[in-house]
Design a protein around this motif. Sequence first.
Motif, PDB file in Angstrom:
ATOM      1  N   PHE A 144      18.647   6.988 -70.358  1.00 10.20           N
ATOM      2  CA  PHE A 144      17.491   6.424 -71.449  1.00 10.20           C
ATOM      3  C   PHE A 144      16.387   7.438 -71.608  1.00 10.20           C
ATOM      4  O   PHE A 144      15.700   7.560 -70.488  1.00 10.20           O
ATOM      5  CB  PHE A 144      17.048   5.248 -71.146  1.00 10.20           C
ATOM      6  N   VAL A 145      15.944   7.733 -72.628  1.00  7.85           N
ATOM      7  CA  VAL A 145      14.707   8.864 -72.909  1.00  7.85           C
ATOM      8  C   VAL A 145      13.680   8.306 -73.498  1.00  7.85           C
ATOM      9  O   VAL A 145      13.747   7.451 -74.554  1.00  7.85           O
ATOM     10  CB  VAL A 145      15.343   9.779 -73.900  1.00  7.85           C
ATOM     11  N   LEU A 146      12.683   7.740 -72.601  1.00  3.88           N
ATOM     12  CA  LEU A 146      11.495   6.941 -72.755  1.00  3.88           C
ATOM     13  C   LEU A 146      10.388   8.002 -73.096  1.00  3.88           C
ATOM     14  O   LEU A 146       9.870   8.842 -72.435  1.00  3.88           O
ATOM     15  CB  LEU A 146      11.237   6.033 -71.608  1.00  3.88           C
ATOM     16  N   PHE A 147       9.673   7.283 -74.207  1.00  8.47           N
ATOM     17  CA  PHE A 147       8.578   8.158 -74.770  1.00  8.47           C
ATOM     18  C   PHE A 147       7.274   8.054 -74.088  1.00  8.47           C
ATOM     19  O   PHE A 147       6.382   8.964 -74.119  1.00  8.47           O
ATOM     20  CB  PHE A 147       8.437   7.779 -76.269  1.00  8.47           C
ATOM     21  N   ASP A 148       7.088   7.081 -73.483  1.00  9.70           N
ATOM     22  CA  ASP A 148       5.759   6.719 -72.741  1.00  9.70           C
ATOM     23  C   ASP A 148       5.972   6.155 -71.265  1.00  9.70           C
ATOM     24  O   ASP A 148       6.795   5.546 -71.231  1.00  9.70           O
ATOM     25  CB  ASP A 148       4.626   6.126 -73.775  1.00  9.70           C
ATOM     26  N   ASP A 149       4.807   5.946 -70.883  1.00 13.03           N
ATOM     27  CA  ASP A 149       4.824   5.498 -69.406  1.00 13.03           C
ATOM     28  C   ASP A 149       5.289   3.919 -69.316  1.00 13.03           C
ATOM     29  O   ASP A 149       6.022   3.433 -68.592  1.00 13.03           O
ATOM     30  CB  ASP A 149       3.419   5.503 -68.574  1.00 13.03           C
ATOM     31  N   LEU A 167      16.986   7.913 -66.091  1.00 11.10           N
ATOM     32  CA  LEU A 167      15.945   7.745 -66.930  1.00 11.10           C
ATOM     33  C   LEU A 167      15.082   9.043 -67.090  1.00 11.10           C
ATOM     34  O   LEU A 167      14.847   9.757 -66.010  1.00 11.10           O
ATOM     35  CB  LEU A 167      14.951   6.648 -66.296  1.00 11.10           C
ATOM     36  N   VAL A 168      14.642   9.494 -68.182  1.00  8.23           N
ATOM     37  CA  VAL A 168      14.015  10.390 -68.289  1.00  8.23           C
ATOM     38  C   VAL A 168      12.564  10.122 -69.117  1.00  8.23           C
ATOM     39  O   VAL A 168      12.706   9.274 -70.104  1.00  8.23           O
ATOM     40  CB  VAL A 168      14.753  11.689 -69.202  1.00  8.23           C
ATOM     41  N   ARG A 169      11.435  10.591 -69.000  1.00  5.96           N
ATOM     42  CA  ARG A 169      10.039  10.175 -69.826  1.00  5.96           C
ATOM     43  C   ARG A 169      10.085  11.608 -70.818  1.00  5.96           C
ATOM     44  O   ARG A 169      10.036  12.533 -69.995  1.00  5.96           O
ATOM     45  CB  ARG A 169       8.919  10.164 -69.135  1.00  5.96           C
ATOM     46  N   GLY A 170      10.164  11.446 -71.939  1.00  5.82           N
ATOM     47  CA  GLY A 170       9.988  12.436 -72.843  1.00  5.82           C
ATOM     48  C   GLY A 170      10.599  12.374 -74.309  1.00  5.82           C
ATOM     49  O   GLY A 170      10.588  10.921 -74.831  1.00  5.82           O
TER      50      GLY A 170
END
Length: 176
Positions: free
Chosen positions: A156-161, A9-12
């Motif tokens: 999975f690149v997740l845009f927000d918290d 998982l990556v936030r961004g």
Amino acid sequence: MTSTPALTLVRGDITRQSADAIVNAANSSLLGGGGVDGAIHRRGGPEILAECRALRAARYGKGLPTGRAVATTAGRLDARWVIHTVGPVYQASGGDPELLASCYRESLRVADELGARTVAFPAISTGVYRWPMDDAARIAVETVRGTPTDVEKVTFVLFDDRAYEAFAARVGTPRP
Ligand code: AR6
């Protein structure tokens, strides 16, 4: 097919990721839009849209159906391919989990055809298409875990918290 891929998982911002293939949450026109789609075309440059237009002309005049996936070049992105998939609109699809699962399965199938070993996914359908985040995260993680593929790593690149936390809750923390 070997096994199931390792999940990260990556936030961004997915357009800043490096991967063999970056998945786009597209629409059936394949002609771009907002959200991830807009960002990918903006940063990736006009080559991607040119290939999308050619695909439309050759094979998808009526649009790429929901749940299907197709690949183009990645233009200036740090990737070899963009895999465009059409997520379901939550309301219009009645929240049918199979349609959203199909986006992940079909994207992995296309990745296998290409020989991609690392694939980055956004949280498909959770923006403009309004799929509830927790349910979308469950479907995404279960489907990727349940799909035999030669892809070795899925990010999975997740845009927000909120998105990150929903996916983290599904992936779970590795046991020591
Ligand atoms: N990187 C990673 N995630 C992002 C980014 C980014 N740069 N930008 C937004 N997100 P959406 P959908 C998140 O709306 O719901 C387009 O107009 C966002 O916060 O991009 O499948 C297409 O052309 C959300 O969690 O895709 C279609 O018409 C998730 O990515 C339609 O939107 C998906 O949001 C597709 O809607």
